[in-house]
Design an enzyme around this catalytic site. Structure first.
Site, PDB file in Angstrom:
ATOM      1  N   ARG A 103       0.821  -1.209   0.000  1.00  0.00           N
ATOM      2  CA  ARG A 103       0.000   0.000   0.000  1.00  0.00           C
ATOM      3  C   ARG A 103       0.858   1.264   0.000  1.00  0.00           C
ATOM      4  O   ARG A 103       0.568   2.237  -0.714  1.00  0.00           O
ATOM      5  CB  ARG A 103      -0.913  -0.002   1.226  1.00  0.00           C
ATOM      6  CG  ARG A 103      -1.965   1.081   1.243  1.00  0.00           C
ATOM      7  CD  ARG A 103      -3.043   0.832   0.205  1.00  0.00           C
ATOM      8  NE  ARG A 103      -2.814   1.511  -1.049  1.00  0.00           N
ATOM      9  CZ  ARG A 103      -3.366   1.148  -2.207  1.00  0.00           C
ATOM     10  NH1 ARG A 103      -4.164   0.099  -2.275  1.00  0.00           N
ATOM     11  NH2 ARG A 103      -3.107   1.808  -3.306  1.00  0.00           N
ATOM     12  N   LYS A 138       1.907  25.046  -3.315  1.00  0.00           N
ATOM     13  CA  LYS A 138       0.647  24.421  -2.897  1.00  0.00           C
ATOM     14  C   LYS A 138       0.827  22.901  -2.906  1.00  0.00           C
ATOM     15  O   LYS A 138       0.320  22.181  -3.758  1.00  0.00           O
ATOM     16  CB  LYS A 138      -0.490  24.858  -3.809  1.00  0.00           C
ATOM     17  CG  LYS A 138      -0.792  26.348  -3.685  1.00  0.00           C
ATOM     18  CD  LYS A 138      -1.878  26.795  -4.647  1.00  0.00           C
ATOM     19  CE  LYS A 138      -2.150  28.278  -4.486  1.00  0.00           C
ATOM     20  NZ  LYS A 138      -3.150  28.786  -5.449  1.00  0.00           N
ATOM     21  N   LYS A 170       3.785  39.774  -1.789  1.00  0.00           N
ATOM     22  CA  LYS A 170       2.391  39.633  -2.196  1.00  0.00           C
ATOM     23  C   LYS A 170       1.569  40.782  -1.610  1.00  0.00           C
ATOM     24  O   LYS A 170       2.102  41.651  -0.917  1.00  0.00           O
ATOM     25  CB  LYS A 170       1.871  38.262  -1.759  1.00  0.00           C
ATOM     26  CG  LYS A 170       2.639  37.102  -2.392  1.00  0.00           C
ATOM     27  CD  LYS A 170       2.202  35.757  -1.843  1.00  0.00           C
ATOM     28  CE  LYS A 170       0.843  35.332  -2.353  1.00  0.00           C
ATOM     29  NZ  LYS A 170       0.886  34.989  -3.785  1.00  0.00           N
ATOM     30  N   GLU A 198       4.409  40.318  -6.697  1.00  0.00           N
ATOM     31  CA  GLU A 198       3.070  40.082  -7.242  1.00  0.00           C
ATOM     32  C   GLU A 198       2.399  41.429  -7.501  1.00  0.00           C
ATOM     33  O   GLU A 198       2.314  42.266  -6.604  1.00  0.00           O
ATOM     34  CB  GLU A 198       2.252  39.270  -6.246  1.00  0.00           C
ATOM     35  CG  GLU A 198       0.820  39.024  -6.670  1.00  0.00           C
ATOM     36  CD  GLU A 198       0.009  38.352  -5.575  1.00  0.00           C
ATOM     37  OE1 GLU A 198       0.114  37.122  -5.465  1.00  0.00           O
ATOM     38  OE2 GLU A 198      -0.691  39.070  -4.824  1.00  0.00           O
ATOM     39  N   ASP A 219      -0.722  38.723 -11.436  1.00  0.00           N
ATOM     40  CA  ASP A 219      -1.717  37.906 -10.744  1.00  0.00           C
ATOM     41  C   ASP A 219      -3.132  38.125 -11.276  1.00  0.00           C
ATOM     42  O   ASP A 219      -3.630  39.261 -11.290  1.00  0.00           O
ATOM     43  CB  ASP A 219      -1.679  38.228  -9.250  1.00  0.00           C
ATOM     44  CG  ASP A 219      -2.587  37.320  -8.437  1.00  0.00           C
ATOM     45  OD1 ASP A 219      -2.536  36.094  -8.649  1.00  0.00           O
ATOM     46  OD2 ASP A 219      -3.345  37.836  -7.601  1.00  0.00           O
TER      47      ASP A 219
END
Length: 282
Positions: A103, A138, A170, A198, A219
């Site tokens: 597994r 991510k 950002k 960004e 963005d």
């Protein structure tokens, strides 16, 4: 099979921790009760759908951890695009060990091959545009090195590995710093070499560049706005389109002339590849 080495990734530690999670305190009680200790299996890992293969050497490490004398033959290499029905690994060894490792080995190959397969579809979608596909941060906690290996296997390039290898300014950084230019100047003053900024409006481009940005992340801009931004930048720094990019939209985005397109879905949303492992008595 060539020994697997991935910078910053502890393969032995990963295998040991994964098996420990599965075995717990009692071990594989089913195999211990049902399978004779001397039984041997032969097995074939195969794919039931077309995939780009990733993670075979890690699967091998799971089997070898429990049966150092297991015989394993790789039928393909990581990065190979194979049709449904293709054999990936052939294995022969102690039956109990093979069942216990099954597994963990399958989960890893299914997950990484799923990422590599999805990545390749995005790479193919922008072929000929001149744009390069990037992944993002991510990723599943603890699996970043492996997942970014899988995106490279599928043909993408890695973006930042973490928070340490480049500054990425950002909107929240900008809000606290008091503006794009102020945020960039602080990063420059800190001696940071790679400063990704960004921007989500055209009027932020020149202030970011003038302050010292080395890479602009454009963005959630529509293609027409992306073209305007790329023209304004005029090759002074690399440009990157990001935000909500899908397989059906990436070609139009890449055609705007951006240097890069980054896609979080590569790691965030890739389905597991349909891969199986069938055993028979040796």
């Amino acid at each position: 099979m060539t020994p697997f080495h991935l910078a910053g990734f502890d393969l032995d530690g990963f295998v040991a921790a994964t098996l420990a999670e599965d075995l717990g305190e009692g071990g594989d009680i089913t195999s211990a009760a049902v399978i004779p200790s001397g039984a041997r299996f032969v097995g074939v890992m195969d794919t039931r759908e077309p995939i780009v293969v990733a993670g075979l050497a890690i699967a091998e490490a799971f089997f070898r951890a429990l049966d150092p004398e297991v015989a394993i033959t790789a039928c393909v290499e990581d990065g190979a695009a194979v049709p449904a029905g293709s054999d990936l690994l052939r294995i022969e060894g102690r039956a109990r060990a093979m069942l216990t490792a099954e597994r963990s080995a399958l989960n890893t190959v299914q997950h990484l091959s799923g990422i590599a397969t999805l990545t390749r579809s995005y790479v193919d979608a922008i072929a000929g545009t001149g744009a390069t596909l990037l992944d993002t941060r991510k990723t599943i906690p603890g699996l970043r090195r492996l997942e970014k290996y899988a995106t490279r296997t599928g043909g993408a390039h890695n973006h930042r590995m973490g928070l340490w290898d480049a500054a990425m300014i950002k909107d929240n950084h900008v809000a606290v710093a008091g503006g794009v230019a102020a945020a960039v100047r602080r990063a420059v003053d800190a001696g940071i070499a790679r400063i990704i900024v960004e921007v989500d409006r055209i009027d932020q481009v020149e202030p970011a560049l003038a302050a010292g940005a080395t890479h602009l992340l454009l963005d959630n801009m529509a293609p027409a706005t992306l073209r305007e931004a790329v023209a304004l930048v005029a090759g002074r720094v690399p440009t990157e389109a990001s935000g909500g990019v899908r397989l059906d939209t990436i070609r139009a985005i890449a055609d705007t002339g951006v240097t890069y397109v980054s896609v979080g879905r590569l790691t965030q949303s890739a389905p597991a590849a349909d891969i199986g492992l069938d055993f028979s008595v040796a």
